[in-house]
Design an enzyme around this catalytic site. Structure first.
Site, PDB file in Angstrom:
ATOM      1  CE  LYS A 174      46.983  42.756  43.305  1.00 20.35           C
ATOM      2  NZ  LYS A 174      46.408  42.895  42.251  1.00 20.35           N
ATOM      3  CB  SER A 225      42.458  43.965  42.911  1.00 22.19           C
ATOM      4  OG  SER A 225      43.772  43.367  41.962  1.00 22.19           O
ATOM      5  CB  SER A 276      43.638  44.555  39.107  1.00 23.24           C
ATOM      6  OG  SER A 276      42.179  43.728  40.020  1.00 23.24           O
TER       7      SER A 276
HETATM    8  N1  GLN Z   1      37.258  43.858  39.305  1.00 24.45           N
HETATM    9  C1  GLN Z   1      37.777  42.895  37.699  1.00 24.45           C
HETATM   10  C2  GLN Z   1      36.794  41.481  39.339  1.00 24.45           C
HETATM   11  O1  GLN Z   1      36.705  42.141  40.333  1.00 24.45           O
HETATM   12  C3  GLN Z   1      39.508  42.836  37.529  1.00 24.45           C
HETATM   13  C4  GLN Z   1      40.195  42.241  39.114  1.00 24.45           C
HETATM   14  C5  GLN Z   1      41.603  42.283  38.507  1.00 24.45           C
HETATM   15  O2  GLN Z   1      41.900  42.526  37.042  1.00 24.45           O
HETATM   16  N2  GLN Z   1      42.087  41.381  39.289  1.00 24.45           N
HETATM   17  O3  GLN Z   1      37.285  40.770  39.155  1.00 24.45           O
END
Ligand code: GLN
Length: 492
Positions: A81, A156, A180
Protein backbone atom coordinates in the site's frame (compact mmCIF):
# COMPACT_ATOMS: atom_id res chain seq x y z
CA UNK A 1 2.44 -24.12 -13.71
CA UNK A 2 0.87 -22.46 -16.74
CA UNK A 3 0.94 -18.64 -16.81
CA UNK A 4 -2.87 -18.52 -16.59
CA UNK A 5 -2.75 -20.47 -13.33
CA UNK A 6 -0.31 -18.01 -11.78
CA UNK A 7 -2.79 -15.24 -11.23
CA UNK A 8 -5.09 -17.37 -9.10
CA UNK A 9 -2.33 -19.17 -7.21
CA UNK A 10 -1.56 -18.74 -3.53
CA UNK A 11 1.87 -17.91 -2.14
CA UNK A 12 1.99 -21.42 -0.67
CA UNK A 13 1.41 -23.03 -4.09
CA UNK A 14 3.82 -20.66 -5.82
CA UNK A 15 6.49 -21.30 -3.23
CA UNK A 16 6.19 -25.05 -3.83
CA UNK A 17 6.59 -24.46 -7.58
CA UNK A 18 9.64 -22.25 -6.97
CA UNK A 19 11.26 -24.94 -4.84
CA UNK A 20 10.39 -27.67 -7.32
CA UNK A 21 12.08 -25.48 -9.97
CA UNK A 22 9.04 -25.68 -12.25
CA UNK A 23 8.98 -21.89 -12.06
CA UNK A 24 11.54 -19.21 -11.29
CA UNK A 25 10.87 -16.08 -9.30
CA UNK A 26 12.04 -14.11 -12.33
CA UNK A 27 9.37 -15.73 -14.54
CA UNK A 28 6.74 -15.30 -11.88
CA UNK A 29 7.64 -11.65 -11.43
CA UNK A 30 7.53 -11.08 -15.18
CA UNK A 31 4.09 -12.72 -15.31
CA UNK A 32 2.77 -10.50 -12.53
CA UNK A 33 4.21 -7.38 -14.18
CA UNK A 34 2.59 -8.40 -17.47
CA UNK A 35 -0.79 -8.88 -15.77
CA UNK A 36 -0.48 -5.46 -14.15
CA UNK A 37 0.47 -3.87 -17.48
CA UNK A 38 -2.55 -5.48 -19.15
CA UNK A 39 -5.27 -5.10 -16.53
CA UNK A 40 -4.27 -2.15 -14.35
CA UNK A 41 -5.44 0.53 -16.81
CA UNK A 42 -9.02 -0.67 -16.22
CA UNK A 43 -8.69 -0.93 -12.43
CA UNK A 44 -6.10 1.68 -11.35
CA UNK A 45 -5.21 -0.50 -8.37
CA UNK A 46 -1.45 0.06 -8.69
CA UNK A 47 -0.07 3.60 -8.79
CA UNK A 48 3.67 2.88 -8.94
CA UNK A 49 5.35 -0.08 -10.62
CA UNK A 50 8.96 -0.69 -9.58
CA UNK A 51 9.80 -3.04 -12.42
CA UNK A 52 13.58 -2.78 -12.47
CA UNK A 53 13.92 -3.28 -8.75
CA UNK A 54 11.40 -6.15 -8.80
CA UNK A 55 13.29 -8.06 -11.48
CA UNK A 56 16.58 -7.53 -9.64
CA UNK A 57 15.00 -8.77 -6.39
CA UNK A 58 13.56 -11.79 -8.21
CA UNK A 59 16.94 -12.69 -9.67
CA UNK A 60 18.43 -12.47 -6.18
CA UNK A 61 15.64 -14.69 -4.82
CA UNK A 62 16.37 -17.25 -7.55
CA UNK A 63 20.01 -17.36 -6.42
CA UNK A 64 18.92 -17.99 -2.86
CA UNK A 65 16.50 -20.71 -3.98
CA UNK A 66 19.17 -22.31 -6.17
CA UNK A 67 21.31 -22.73 -3.06
CA UNK A 68 18.37 -24.41 -1.34
CA UNK A 69 18.10 -21.51 1.12
CA UNK A 70 15.36 -19.01 1.89
CA UNK A 71 11.95 -19.31 3.51
CA UNK A 72 8.36 -19.81 2.41
CA UNK A 73 8.09 -16.28 1.02
CA UNK A 74 11.38 -16.22 -0.89
CA UNK A 75 10.71 -15.12 -4.44
CA UNK A 76 7.01 -14.35 -3.93
CA UNK A 77 5.80 -11.07 -5.48
CA UNK A 78 3.95 -8.55 -3.38
CA UNK A 79 2.48 -5.05 -3.56
CA UNK A 80 2.74 -2.50 -0.77
CA UNK A 81 0.00 0.00 0.00
CA UNK A 82 1.36 3.45 -0.84
CA UNK A 83 1.30 4.40 2.85
CA UNK A 84 4.42 2.34 3.62
CA UNK A 85 7.69 4.21 3.23
CA UNK A 86 9.84 2.51 0.61
CA UNK A 87 13.41 3.73 0.26
CA UNK A 88 14.00 5.22 -3.17
CA UNK A 89 10.40 4.54 -4.31
CA UNK A 90 7.79 7.31 -4.23
CA UNK A 91 5.41 7.08 -1.26
CA UNK A 92 2.47 9.39 -1.85
CA UNK A 93 -0.29 8.26 0.52
CA UNK A 94 -2.39 9.08 -2.56
CA UNK A 95 -2.10 12.77 -1.70
CA UNK A 96 -0.89 15.76 -3.66
CA UNK A 97 0.89 16.67 -0.43
CA UNK A 98 3.31 13.75 -0.82
CA UNK A 99 3.17 13.40 -4.59
CA UNK A 100 6.94 13.71 -4.96
CA UNK A 101 8.02 12.23 -1.64
CA UNK A 102 10.78 9.65 -1.98
CA UNK A 103 11.52 8.28 1.50
CA UNK A 104 15.14 7.87 2.59
CA UNK A 105 14.22 4.74 4.58
CA UNK A 106 11.96 1.66 4.56
CA UNK A 107 9.07 1.00 6.94
CA UNK A 108 9.88 -1.87 9.31
CA UNK A 109 7.17 -3.96 7.62
CA UNK A 110 8.83 -3.36 4.25
CA UNK A 111 12.26 -4.29 5.61
CA UNK A 112 10.96 -7.47 7.22
CA UNK A 113 9.11 -8.63 4.14
CA UNK A 114 12.12 -7.88 1.96
CA UNK A 115 14.41 -9.81 4.31
CA UNK A 116 11.96 -12.71 4.01
CA UNK A 117 12.70 -12.70 0.27
CA UNK A 118 9.51 -11.17 -1.14
CA UNK A 119 9.70 -9.24 -4.40
CA UNK A 120 8.08 -5.79 -4.34
CA UNK A 121 6.27 -5.10 -7.61
CA UNK A 122 5.10 -1.59 -6.70
CA UNK A 123 2.65 0.44 -4.63
CA UNK A 124 -1.13 0.27 -4.46
CA UNK A 125 -3.76 2.98 -4.60
CA UNK A 126 -5.68 4.07 -1.52
CA UNK A 127 -7.88 6.80 -0.12
CA UNK A 128 -5.87 9.96 0.55
CA UNK A 129 -4.02 9.49 3.85
CA UNK A 130 -6.13 6.32 4.35
CA UNK A 131 -9.25 8.37 5.04
CA UNK A 132 -12.17 6.71 3.35
CA UNK A 133 -13.97 3.48 2.57
CA UNK A 134 -13.99 3.45 -1.21
CA UNK A 135 -10.58 4.48 -2.65
CA UNK A 136 -12.32 7.40 -4.32
CA UNK A 137 -10.40 10.20 -2.56
CA UNK A 138 -7.05 9.30 -4.13
CA UNK A 139 -5.10 12.04 -5.87
CA UNK A 140 -4.49 9.46 -8.61
CA UNK A 141 -8.11 8.66 -9.38
CA UNK A 142 -10.47 5.97 -8.21
CA UNK A 143 -9.72 2.25 -8.09
CA UNK A 144 -12.38 0.00 -9.60
CA UNK A 145 -13.62 -3.29 -8.21
CA UNK A 146 -12.48 -6.19 -10.44
CA UNK A 147 -15.78 -8.01 -9.82
CA UNK A 148 -17.71 -5.11 -11.34
CA UNK A 149 -15.78 -2.10 -12.58
CA UNK A 150 -18.73 0.25 -12.02
CA UNK A 151 -18.31 -0.35 -8.28
CA UNK A 152 -15.80 0.61 -5.60
CA UNK A 153 -13.28 -1.85 -4.18
CA UNK A 154 -13.81 -0.52 -0.65
CA UNK A 155 -11.12 1.40 1.16
CA UNK A 156 -8.85 2.69 2.20
CA UNK A 157 -6.68 -0.29 1.14
CA UNK A 158 -8.85 -0.69 -1.99
CA UNK A 159 -5.91 -0.81 -4.38
CA UNK A 160 -4.39 -3.74 -2.52
CA UNK A 161 -7.70 -5.62 -2.33
CA UNK A 162 -8.45 -5.07 -6.02
CA UNK A 163 -4.90 -6.05 -7.00
CA UNK A 164 -4.95 -9.33 -5.08
CA UNK A 165 -8.46 -10.15 -6.33
CA UNK A 166 -7.41 -9.42 -9.92
CA UNK A 167 -4.34 -11.63 -9.68
CA UNK A 168 -1.71 -8.88 -9.90
CA UNK A 169 0.14 -10.46 -6.97
CA UNK A 170 -0.68 -13.13 -4.39
CA UNK A 171 0.22 -10.83 -1.51
CA UNK A 172 -0.51 -7.25 -0.53
CA UNK A 173 -0.01 -5.13 2.54
CA UNK A 174 -2.71 -2.90 3.93
CA UNK A 175 -3.36 -0.72 6.95
CA UNK A 176 -6.51 -0.61 9.03
CA UNK A 177 -7.43 2.30 11.29
CA UNK A 178 -11.17 1.68 11.35
CA UNK A 179 -11.70 -1.10 8.79
CA UNK A 180 -9.42 -0.35 5.88
CA UNK A 181 -8.10 -3.89 5.51
CA UNK A 182 -11.27 -5.82 6.34
CA UNK A 183 -13.90 -3.81 4.45
CA UNK A 184 -12.04 -3.80 1.09
CA UNK A 185 -11.14 -7.48 1.63
CA UNK A 186 -14.86 -8.10 2.07
CA UNK A 187 -15.87 -6.11 -1.01
CA UNK A 188 -13.20 -7.71 -3.23
CA UNK A 189 -13.54 -11.29 -1.99
CA UNK A 190 -10.10 -11.75 -0.47
CA UNK A 191 -8.67 -12.52 2.97
CA UNK A 192 -7.58 -9.53 5.07
CA UNK A 193 -6.28 -9.45 8.61
CA UNK A 194 -5.88 -6.50 10.98
CA UNK A 195 -3.60 -7.62 13.80
CA UNK A 196 -3.83 -6.61 17.44
CA UNK A 197 -2.64 -3.04 18.06
CA UNK A 198 1.09 -3.38 18.78
CA UNK A 199 1.59 -6.69 17.01
CA UNK A 200 3.14 -5.03 13.95
CA UNK A 201 5.52 -2.06 13.94
CA UNK A 202 4.14 1.24 12.69
CA UNK A 203 7.57 2.71 11.97
CA UNK A 204 7.61 4.14 8.47
CA UNK A 205 3.85 3.97 7.96
CA UNK A 206 2.51 7.45 7.24
CA UNK A 207 0.51 8.19 10.40
CA UNK A 208 -3.25 8.69 10.31
CA UNK A 209 -4.55 7.98 13.84
CA UNK A 210 -1.66 6.65 15.89
CA UNK A 211 -3.68 4.84 18.57
CA UNK A 212 -5.68 2.93 15.94
CA UNK A 213 -3.41 2.29 12.91
CA UNK A 214 -2.21 -1.26 12.29
CA UNK A 215 -0.68 -2.91 9.23
CA UNK A 216 -1.69 -6.36 8.09
CA UNK A 217 -1.72 -8.92 5.27
CA UNK A 218 -4.14 -8.99 2.32
CA UNK A 219 -4.06 -12.38 0.60
CA UNK A 220 -6.18 -15.06 -1.05
CA UNK A 221 -6.05 -17.48 1.88
CA UNK A 222 -5.64 -17.62 5.63
CA UNK A 223 -2.58 -19.79 5.14
CA UNK A 224 -0.87 -17.06 3.12
CA UNK A 225 -1.96 -14.49 5.72
CA UNK A 226 -0.30 -16.61 8.41
CA UNK A 227 2.96 -16.65 6.47
CA UNK A 228 2.91 -12.89 5.99
CA UNK A 229 1.88 -12.09 9.54
CA UNK A 230 4.70 -14.29 10.83
CA UNK A 231 7.22 -12.07 9.10
CA UNK A 232 5.50 -8.74 9.79
CA UNK A 233 5.01 -9.31 13.53
CA UNK A 234 7.24 -8.60 16.49
CA UNK A 235 8.60 -5.85 18.65
CA UNK A 236 10.51 -3.04 16.96
CA UNK A 237 12.88 -1.01 19.10
CA UNK A 238 12.07 1.95 16.84
CA UNK A 239 8.32 1.85 17.67
CA UNK A 240 7.62 2.13 21.38
CA UNK A 241 3.99 1.08 20.81
CA UNK A 242 4.98 -2.24 19.27
CA UNK A 243 4.44 -5.02 21.77
CA UNK A 244 7.28 -7.08 23.21
CA UNK A 245 5.23 -10.24 23.27
CA UNK A 246 5.97 -13.66 21.87
CA UNK A 247 5.01 -14.24 18.24
CA UNK A 248 3.50 -17.73 17.96
CA UNK A 249 4.02 -20.08 15.04
CA UNK A 250 0.87 -19.00 13.18
CA UNK A 251 1.12 -21.55 10.40
CA UNK A 252 1.92 -24.38 12.79
CA UNK A 253 -1.46 -23.98 14.52
CA UNK A 254 -3.54 -23.68 11.35
CA UNK A 255 -4.47 -27.32 11.13
CA UNK A 256 -5.78 -27.60 14.69
CA UNK A 257 -9.45 -28.50 15.06
CA UNK A 258 -12.04 -25.91 16.01
CA UNK A 259 -14.28 -28.45 17.75
CA UNK A 260 -15.61 -26.98 20.98
CA UNK A 261 -14.53 -23.45 20.08
CA UNK A 262 -17.18 -20.96 21.20
CA UNK A 263 -18.07 -18.43 18.52
CA UNK A 264 -19.96 -15.39 19.78
CA UNK A 265 -22.61 -13.84 17.53
CA UNK A 266 -23.27 -10.21 18.48
CA UNK A 267 -26.96 -9.43 18.18
CA UNK A 268 -26.13 -5.79 17.40
CA UNK A 269 -24.24 -6.82 14.22
CA UNK A 270 -27.43 -8.09 12.59
CA UNK A 271 -29.49 -4.93 12.90
CA UNK A 272 -31.44 -3.01 10.27
CA UNK A 273 -28.22 -1.52 8.85
CA UNK A 274 -27.25 -4.91 7.45
CA UNK A 275 -28.28 -5.96 3.93
CA UNK A 276 -30.46 -9.06 4.57
CA UNK A 277 -28.79 -10.94 1.72
CA UNK A 278 -25.40 -10.36 3.34
CA UNK A 279 -26.86 -11.55 6.64
CA UNK A 280 -27.95 -14.74 4.90
CA UNK A 281 -24.45 -15.46 3.57
CA UNK A 282 -22.95 -14.77 6.97
CA UNK A 283 -25.43 -17.13 8.65
CA UNK A 284 -24.62 -19.84 6.13
CA UNK A 285 -20.92 -19.40 6.91
CA UNK A 286 -21.61 -19.67 10.62
CA UNK A 287 -23.48 -22.91 10.04
CA UNK A 288 -20.44 -24.26 8.23
CA UNK A 289 -18.31 -23.48 11.28
CA UNK A 290 -20.89 -25.20 13.43
CA UNK A 291 -20.57 -28.32 11.28
CA UNK A 292 -16.88 -28.26 12.14
CA UNK A 293 -17.78 -28.54 15.80
CA UNK A 294 -17.74 -24.90 16.82
CA UNK A 295 -20.42 -23.83 19.22
CA UNK A 296 -22.41 -20.68 18.38
CA UNK A 297 -23.33 -18.49 21.34
CA UNK A 298 -25.35 -15.27 21.39
CA UNK A 299 -23.49 -12.30 22.79
CA UNK A 300 -24.15 -8.59 23.33
CA UNK A 301 -21.93 -5.69 22.31
CA UNK A 302 -24.22 -2.99 23.70
CA UNK A 303 -22.17 0.05 22.67
CA UNK A 304 -21.87 -0.95 19.00
CA UNK A 305 -23.92 2.05 17.84
CA UNK A 306 -21.54 4.41 19.68
CA UNK A 307 -18.59 3.20 17.61
CA UNK A 308 -18.99 5.60 14.69
CA UNK A 309 -19.40 8.84 16.71
CA UNK A 310 -16.54 7.82 19.00
CA UNK A 311 -14.22 6.89 16.17
CA UNK A 312 -15.05 10.07 14.25
CA UNK A 313 -13.88 12.18 17.18
CA UNK A 314 -10.75 10.21 18.08
CA UNK A 315 -9.46 9.43 14.58
CA UNK A 316 -9.78 13.01 13.25
CA UNK A 317 -8.33 14.42 16.51
CA UNK A 318 -5.23 12.26 16.14
CA UNK A 319 -5.10 12.93 12.41
CA UNK A 320 -5.23 16.69 12.93
CA UNK A 321 -2.15 16.43 15.16
CA UNK A 322 -0.32 14.01 12.84
CA UNK A 323 -1.00 16.10 9.74
CA UNK A 324 0.30 19.30 11.32
CA UNK A 325 3.78 18.23 10.17
CA UNK A 326 2.88 19.02 6.56
CA UNK A 327 3.70 22.69 6.66
CA UNK A 328 5.51 23.09 3.36
CA UNK A 329 8.86 23.45 5.13
CA UNK A 330 10.56 20.09 5.59
CA UNK A 331 8.87 17.79 3.10
CA UNK A 332 5.72 17.53 1.09
CA UNK A 333 4.07 20.02 -1.20
CA UNK A 334 5.27 23.63 -1.03
CA UNK A 335 3.32 26.45 -2.65
CA UNK A 336 4.98 28.77 -5.16
CA UNK A 337 6.56 32.03 -4.01
CA UNK A 338 5.16 32.34 -0.47
CA UNK A 339 4.99 35.92 0.77
CA UNK A 340 5.66 35.00 4.42
CA UNK A 341 5.55 31.91 6.71
CA UNK A 342 1.79 32.20 7.28
CA UNK A 343 1.17 32.30 3.54
CA UNK A 344 3.52 29.33 3.11
CA UNK A 345 1.61 27.18 5.61
CA UNK A 346 -1.80 28.22 4.41
CA UNK A 347 -1.34 27.80 0.71
CA UNK A 348 0.82 24.66 0.95
CA UNK A 349 -1.85 22.93 3.03
CA UNK A 350 -4.77 24.30 1.01
CA UNK A 351 -3.20 23.05 -2.22
CA UNK A 352 -1.75 19.81 -0.85
CA UNK A 353 -4.75 18.28 0.95
CA UNK A 354 -8.00 17.04 -0.57
CA UNK A 355 -11.50 17.71 0.78
CA UNK A 356 -11.91 14.65 3.03
CA UNK A 357 -8.53 15.25 4.67
CA UNK A 358 -9.45 18.89 5.28
CA UNK A 359 -12.78 17.81 6.77
CA UNK A 360 -10.97 15.53 9.23
CA UNK A 361 -8.47 18.25 10.18
CA UNK A 362 -11.32 20.66 10.88
CA UNK A 363 -13.32 18.16 12.95
CA UNK A 364 -10.24 17.01 14.85
CA UNK A 365 -8.96 20.48 15.60
CA UNK A 366 -12.39 21.50 16.84
CA UNK A 367 -12.70 18.43 19.09
CA UNK A 368 -9.30 19.16 20.64
CA UNK A 369 -9.77 22.90 21.09
CA UNK A 370 -9.74 24.32 24.62
CA UNK A 371 -13.47 24.93 24.98
CA UNK A 372 -14.57 21.60 23.50
CA UNK A 373 -11.93 19.12 24.62
CA UNK A 374 -13.92 17.82 27.58
CA UNK A 375 -17.21 17.66 25.72
CA UNK A 376 -15.82 15.81 22.71
CA UNK A 377 -12.35 14.28 22.96
CA UNK A 378 -12.46 13.34 26.62
CA UNK A 379 -16.00 12.00 26.29
CA UNK A 380 -14.99 9.94 23.26
CA UNK A 381 -12.10 8.43 25.20
CA UNK A 382 -14.55 7.43 27.94
CA UNK A 383 -16.90 5.78 25.46
CA UNK A 384 -13.90 4.07 23.88
CA UNK A 385 -13.30 2.42 27.24
CA UNK A 386 -16.93 1.23 27.37
CA UNK A 387 -16.61 -0.28 23.90
CA UNK A 388 -13.45 -2.05 24.98
CA UNK A 389 -15.21 -3.38 28.08
CA UNK A 390 -18.04 -4.73 25.89
CA UNK A 391 -15.50 -6.95 24.16
CA UNK A 392 -13.82 -8.07 27.41
CA UNK A 393 -17.21 -9.08 28.78
CA UNK A 394 -18.18 -10.88 25.57
CA UNK A 395 -14.93 -12.85 25.55
CA UNK A 396 -15.87 -14.34 28.91
CA UNK A 397 -18.45 -16.47 27.12
CA UNK A 398 -16.79 -16.99 23.73
CA UNK A 399 -13.36 -17.46 22.12
CA UNK A 400 -13.99 -15.69 18.82
CA UNK A 401 -16.65 -13.23 17.67
CA UNK A 402 -18.12 -13.57 14.18
CA UNK A 403 -20.38 -11.43 12.04
CA UNK A 404 -20.41 -9.37 8.85
CA UNK A 405 -17.38 -7.29 7.88
CA UNK A 406 -19.40 -4.65 6.04
CA UNK A 407 -23.10 -3.77 5.91
CA UNK A 408 -23.41 -4.54 2.20
CA UNK A 409 -21.61 -5.59 -0.95
CA UNK A 410 -19.54 -3.28 -3.15
CA UNK A 411 -21.49 -0.11 -3.94
CA UNK A 412 -21.50 1.97 -7.11
CA UNK A 413 -18.73 4.47 -7.79
CA UNK A 414 -19.80 7.95 -6.73
CA UNK A 415 -22.91 6.82 -4.85
CA UNK A 416 -21.61 7.83 -1.40
CA UNK A 417 -19.04 10.50 -2.16
CA UNK A 418 -21.38 13.40 -1.55
CA UNK A 419 -22.64 12.00 1.76
CA UNK A 420 -19.77 11.52 4.23
CA UNK A 421 -22.08 10.05 6.86
CA UNK A 422 -23.27 7.29 4.51
CA UNK A 423 -19.62 6.55 3.75
CA UNK A 424 -18.74 6.46 7.47
CA UNK A 425 -21.44 3.80 8.03
CA UNK A 426 -19.40 1.34 5.95
CA UNK A 427 -17.20 0.74 8.99
CA UNK A 428 -19.94 0.15 11.54
CA UNK A 429 -18.81 -3.46 12.17
CA UNK A 430 -15.08 -2.89 11.99
CA UNK A 431 -14.10 0.28 13.79
CA UNK A 432 -15.00 -0.80 17.33
CA UNK A 433 -12.37 -3.50 16.90
CA UNK A 434 -9.73 -0.80 16.35
CA UNK A 435 -11.04 1.24 19.27
CA UNK A 436 -10.55 -1.86 21.45
CA UNK A 437 -7.16 -2.69 19.86
CA UNK A 438 -8.24 -6.25 18.98
CA UNK A 439 -7.38 -8.42 15.96
CA UNK A 440 -9.99 -8.77 13.21
CA UNK A 441 -10.17 -10.58 9.93
CA UNK A 442 -12.42 -10.75 6.87
CA UNK A 443 -12.68 -13.88 4.73
CA UNK A 444 -14.79 -14.55 1.64
CA UNK A 445 -18.10 -16.10 2.69
CA UNK A 446 -20.19 -16.19 -0.47
CA UNK A 447 -21.64 -13.84 -3.03
CA UNK A 448 -24.75 -11.75 -3.46
CA UNK A 449 -25.65 -10.84 -7.06
CA UNK A 450 -22.19 -12.08 -8.02
CA UNK A 451 -20.46 -9.71 -5.57
CA UNK A 452 -18.34 -10.97 -2.66
CA UNK A 453 -19.47 -10.97 0.96
CA UNK A 454 -17.01 -11.06 3.86
CA UNK A 455 -17.28 -12.88 7.17
CA UNK A 456 -15.57 -11.00 9.97
CA UNK A 457 -13.79 -12.81 12.79
CA UNK A 458 -12.71 -10.86 15.88
CA UNK A 459 -10.32 -12.26 18.47
CA UNK A 460 -8.89 -11.63 21.91
CA UNK A 461 -5.85 -9.38 22.04
CA UNK A 462 -2.82 -11.10 20.48
CA UNK A 463 -4.87 -14.16 19.54
CA UNK A 464 -4.53 -13.87 15.76
CA UNK A 465 -3.67 -17.60 15.79
CA UNK A 466 -7.27 -18.54 16.62
CA UNK A 467 -8.66 -16.27 13.89
CA UNK A 468 -6.32 -17.83 11.35
CA UNK A 469 -7.22 -21.33 12.51
CA UNK A 470 -10.97 -20.70 12.15
CA UNK A 471 -10.44 -19.04 8.77
CA UNK A 472 -8.23 -21.87 7.51
CA UNK A 473 -10.71 -24.50 8.65
CA UNK A 474 -13.47 -22.64 6.82
CA UNK A 475 -11.36 -22.38 3.67
CA UNK A 476 -10.52 -26.08 3.76
CA UNK A 477 -14.22 -26.90 3.57
CA UNK A 478 -15.53 -24.17 1.29
CA UNK A 479 -14.58 -22.68 -2.05
CA UNK A 480 -15.58 -19.04 -1.66
CA UNK A 481 -11.93 -17.94 -1.44
CA UNK A 482 -11.14 -19.73 -4.72
CA UNK A 483 -13.59 -17.68 -6.77
CA UNK A 484 -11.93 -14.96 -8.82
CA UNK A 485 -13.50 -12.17 -10.84
CA UNK A 486 -12.50 -13.97 -14.07
CA UNK A 487 -14.16 -17.19 -12.89
CA UNK A 488 -17.19 -15.27 -11.65
CA UNK A 489 -19.40 -16.57 -14.43
CA UNK A 490 -18.66 -20.17 -13.53
CA UNK A 491 -20.58 -21.98 -10.82
CA UNK A 492 -18.69 -22.25 -7.56
N1 GLN B 1 -13.13 4.33 6.66
C1 GLN B 1 -12.53 4.73 7.89
C2 GLN B 1 -12.09 6.16 7.79
O1 GLN B 1 -12.39 6.75 6.82
C3 GLN B 1 -11.36 3.83 8.22
C4 GLN B 1 -10.17 4.10 7.40
C5 GLN B 1 -9.00 3.23 7.77
O2 GLN B 1 -9.16 2.20 8.39
N2 GLN B 1 -7.82 3.70 7.41
O3 GLN B 1 -11.48 6.70 8.65
Amino acid sequence: MAPSELSAATAVALSAALRAKTLSSYELTQACLATIAKDNPALNAVITVSEEQALADAARADDILARGDGGPLTGIPLLHKDIFCTRGVTTTCASRMLENFVPPYDATVVTRLREAGTVMLGKTNMDEFAMGSSTETSRFGVTRNPWDTTRVPGGSSGGAAAAVAAGFAPLGTGTDTGGSIRQPASLCGITGLKPTYGRVSRLGIVAFASSLDQAGPMTRTAEDAALMLQVMSGVDPMDSTSADIEVPDFRGQLGDSIAGLRIGIPRQYFSADLDPRVAQSVHAALQELQREGAQLVDIELPHTDRGIPTYYIIAPAEASANLSRYDGVRFGHRCDAPADPQDLYERSRTEGFGDEVKRRILVGTYALSAGFYDAYFKKAQQVRRLISQDFSRAFQSCDVIAGPAAPGVAFGLGTKTSDPLAMYLEDIYTLSVNLAGLPGMSIPAGRVDGLPVGLQLIGRAFDEATLLRVAHRFQMNTEHHLATPSSAGEPT
